[in-house]
Design an enzyme around this catalytic site. Structure first.
Site, mmCIF file in Angstrom:
data_model
loop_
_atom_site.group_PDB
_atom_site.id
_atom_site.type_symbol
_atom_site.label_atom_id
_atom_site.label_comp_id
_atom_site.label_asym_id
_atom_site.label_seq_id
_atom_site.Cartn_x
_atom_site.Cartn_y
_atom_site.Cartn_z
ATOM 1 N N SER A 91 0.836 -1.212 0.000
ATOM 2 C CA SER A 91 0.000 0.000 0.000
ATOM 3 C C SER A 91 0.870 1.261 0.000
ATOM 4 O O SER A 91 0.485 2.279 -0.583
ATOM 5 C CB SER A 91 -0.982 -0.004 1.170
ATOM 6 O OG SER A 91 -0.309 0.115 2.396
ATOM 7 N N ARG B 222 23.039 -14.293 3.866
ATOM 8 C CA ARG B 222 22.521 -12.932 3.730
ATOM 9 C C ARG B 222 23.366 -12.120 2.742
ATOM 10 O O ARG B 222 22.846 -11.383 1.903
ATOM 11 C CB ARG B 222 22.498 -12.251 5.105
ATOM 12 C CG ARG B 222 21.855 -10.874 5.087
ATOM 13 C CD ARG B 222 21.631 -10.323 6.479
ATOM 14 N NE ARG B 222 20.880 -11.214 7.332
ATOM 15 C CZ ARG B 222 19.559 -11.452 7.244
ATOM 16 N NH1 ARG B 222 18.846 -10.843 6.320
ATOM 17 N NH2 ARG B 222 18.964 -12.280 8.065
ATOM 18 N N ARG C 198 13.028 -7.891 5.460
ATOM 19 C CA ARG C 198 14.299 -8.603 5.563
ATOM 20 C C ARG C 198 15.320 -7.653 6.145
ATOM 21 O O ARG C 198 15.344 -6.468 5.781
ATOM 22 C CB ARG C 198 14.808 -9.019 4.179
ATOM 23 C CG ARG C 198 14.509 -10.412 3.745
ATOM 24 C CD ARG C 198 15.190 -10.699 2.409
ATOM 25 N NE ARG C 198 16.617 -10.947 2.553
ATOM 26 C CZ ARG C 198 17.150 -12.138 2.823
ATOM 27 N NH1 ARG C 198 16.381 -13.192 2.959
ATOM 28 N NH2 ARG C 198 18.461 -12.283 2.952
ATOM 29 N N LEU D 141 18.889 -6.174 6.174
ATOM 30 C CA LEU D 141 19.906 -6.027 5.130
ATOM 31 C C LEU D 141 21.302 -6.027 5.752
ATOM 32 O O LEU D 141 21.498 -5.534 6.864
ATOM 33 C CB LEU D 141 19.665 -4.727 4.365
ATOM 34 C CG LEU D 141 18.372 -4.731 3.535
ATOM 35 C CD1 LEU D 141 17.912 -3.313 3.215
ATOM 36 C CD2 LEU D 141 18.552 -5.550 2.258
ATOM 37 N N ASN E 284 13.629 4.046 4.753
ATOM 38 C CA ASN E 284 12.661 3.066 5.252
ATOM 39 C C ASN E 284 11.496 3.803 5.901
ATOM 40 O O ASN E 284 11.669 4.890 6.446
ATOM 41 C CB ASN E 284 13.320 2.153 6.291
ATOM 42 C CG ASN E 284 12.368 1.091 6.811
ATOM 43 O OD1 ASN E 284 11.610 0.489 6.045
ATOM 44 N ND2 ASN E 284 12.383 0.844 8.113
ATOM 45 N N HIS F 134 8.806 3.135 8.944
ATOM 46 C CA HIS F 134 8.642 2.235 10.085
ATOM 47 C C HIS F 134 7.368 2.624 10.838
ATOM 48 O O HIS F 134 7.129 3.814 11.098
ATOM 49 C CB HIS F 134 9.862 2.327 11.003
ATOM 50 C CG HIS F 134 9.792 1.377 12.160
ATOM 51 N ND1 HIS F 134 10.025 0.033 12.024
ATOM 52 C CD2 HIS F 134 9.470 1.586 13.461
ATOM 53 C CE1 HIS F 134 9.858 -0.566 13.196
ATOM 54 N NE2 HIS F 134 9.529 0.356 14.084
ATOM 55 N N SER G 207 7.448 6.694 11.092
ATOM 56 C CA SER G 207 8.687 7.448 10.896
ATOM 57 C C SER G 207 9.287 7.080 9.551
ATOM 58 O O SER G 207 9.257 5.912 9.155
ATOM 59 C CB SER G 207 9.727 7.067 11.970
ATOM 60 O OG SER G 207 9.211 7.191 13.272
ATOM 61 N N THR H 289 20.667 2.824 8.188
ATOM 62 C CA THR H 289 22.076 2.636 8.518
ATOM 63 C C THR H 289 22.235 1.206 9.038
ATOM 64 O O THR H 289 21.266 0.450 9.082
ATOM 65 C CB THR H 289 22.528 3.645 9.598
ATOM 66 O OG1 THR H 289 21.735 3.422 10.766
ATOM 67 C CG2 THR H 289 22.387 5.082 9.129
ATOM 68 N N GLU I 167 22.455 0.132 11.919
ATOM 69 C CA GLU I 167 21.679 -0.144 13.133
ATOM 70 C C GLU I 167 20.204 -0.321 12.762
ATOM 71 O O GLU I 167 19.588 0.608 12.207
ATOM 72 C CB GLU I 167 21.835 1.042 14.089
ATOM 73 C CG GLU I 167 21.382 0.764 15.486
ATOM 74 C CD GLU I 167 21.519 2.007 16.367
ATOM 75 O OE1 GLU I 167 20.957 1.995 17.463
ATOM 76 O OE2 GLU I 167 22.173 2.981 15.940
ATOM 77 N N ASP J 276 16.544 -0.125 12.284
ATOM 78 C CA ASP J 276 15.556 0.914 12.626
ATOM 79 C C ASP J 276 16.186 2.043 13.458
ATOM 80 O O ASP J 276 15.484 2.717 14.235
ATOM 81 C CB ASP J 276 14.343 0.320 13.375
ATOM 82 C CG ASP J 276 13.584 -0.696 12.534
ATOM 83 O OD1 ASP J 276 13.545 -0.551 11.303
ATOM 84 O OD2 ASP J 276 13.038 -1.657 13.128
ATOM 85 N N GLU K 180 1.086 6.997 6.869
ATOM 86 C CA GLU K 180 2.269 6.569 6.102
ATOM 87 C C GLU K 180 2.111 6.966 4.641
ATOM 88 O O GLU K 180 3.060 7.407 4.001
ATOM 89 C CB GLU K 180 2.453 5.054 6.192
ATOM 90 C CG GLU K 180 2.851 4.557 7.564
ATOM 91 C CD GLU K 180 3.178 3.069 7.589
ATOM 92 O OE1 GLU K 180 2.995 2.383 6.571
ATOM 93 O OE2 GLU K 180 3.627 2.590 8.637
#
Ligand code: GAR
Length: 225
Positions: free
Chosen positions: A21, A73, A99, A101, A115, A117, A144, A149, A151, A153, A182
């Site tokens: 969506s 991965r 997934r 990364l 991203n 979230h 958000s 990066t 880390e 989220d 969103e």
């Protein structure tokens, strides 16, 4: 005769896993002209993702890149990177891509990888954000958009949109309220990047050349524009 108008559109790769969506909101914003961009490829890690059908309906090239149980991965991400680069996007958008990364992948696309979230980061990183917000008795929740990066989220947050949590909310009703925000927030933030207004500078975000003191936060009653 009027001079031919050249419209420079930012090329976007969108990575999804399911419903799509948010992808649809991006496609719609591109089609209506509110986002000066075009989706050049949609990639899913799940073959049956509904978002692939949305992309195909918009005549966007699609790929399903599936990981088998033995796939490392790093190998998956190396193939993903090649696939993305074949379409030469300027920005890569994670839109419900479920997934994790690898660090190498994330470093390679640093400053171009975003991203969305479903929480007001730094609260509720990871999964089941709506369930956890309800269990904690939050009065406000939201979404958000952040740079990705290494880390999880944890990258610099560009913008957030809040929603109220209502006393009779279920996980489903709260998720739907967040999802609606969103769909407005992601296209707006992508527009800021497409227009060159937002840049990642080390770990700071520059907006129109000035360091942001914090994310742009849209309050519960504020229109996202
Ligand atoms: C969205 O709510 C997005 O924030 C979330 O998945 C949903 C995808 O919906 N992303 C994450 O949880 C990433 N950690 P969509 O497929 O309908 O766009």
């Amino acid at each position: 005769m009027a001079a031919a108008e050249t419209v420079l559109r930012t090329k976007l790769a969108v990575l999804i896993s399911g419903e799509g969506s948010n992808l649809q909101a991006i496609l719609d914003a591109c089609a209506s002209g509110t986002l000066p961009a075009e989706v050049c490829v949609v990639i899913s890690n799940r073959a049956g993702a509904h978002g692939l059908r949305r992309a195909a309906a918009a005549q966007v090239p699609i790929h399903a890149l599936l990981a088998t149980s033995g796939t490392a991965r790093e190998d998956y991400d190396a193939t993903l990177r090649i696939l993305i680069e074949r379409h030469a996007p300027e920005l890569i958008l994670l839109a419900g891509f479920m997934r994790v990364l690898s660090d190498e992948f994330v470093r390679h696309f640093r400053g171009r990888l975003l991203n969305i979230h479903p929480a007001l980061l730094p609260k509720y990183r990871g999964l089941h954000t709506h369930r956890r917000a309800l269990a904690a008795g939050e009065h406000e929740h939201g979404c958000s958009v952040h740079f990705v990066t290494e880390e999880l989220d944890g990258g610099p947050v560009i913008a957030q949109a809040k929603v109220p949590v209502k006393p009779d909310d279920s996980e489903t009703s709260l998720a739907a309220r967040v999802r609606e925000r969103e769909h407005a927030l992601y296209p707006l933030v992508v527009r800021w990047l497409a227009e060159g207004r937002i840049k990642l500078d080390g770990s700071r975000i520059l907006f129109d050349g000035q360091p942001m003191a914090g994310p742009r936060v849209f309050g519960v009653n504020e229109d996202i524009a």
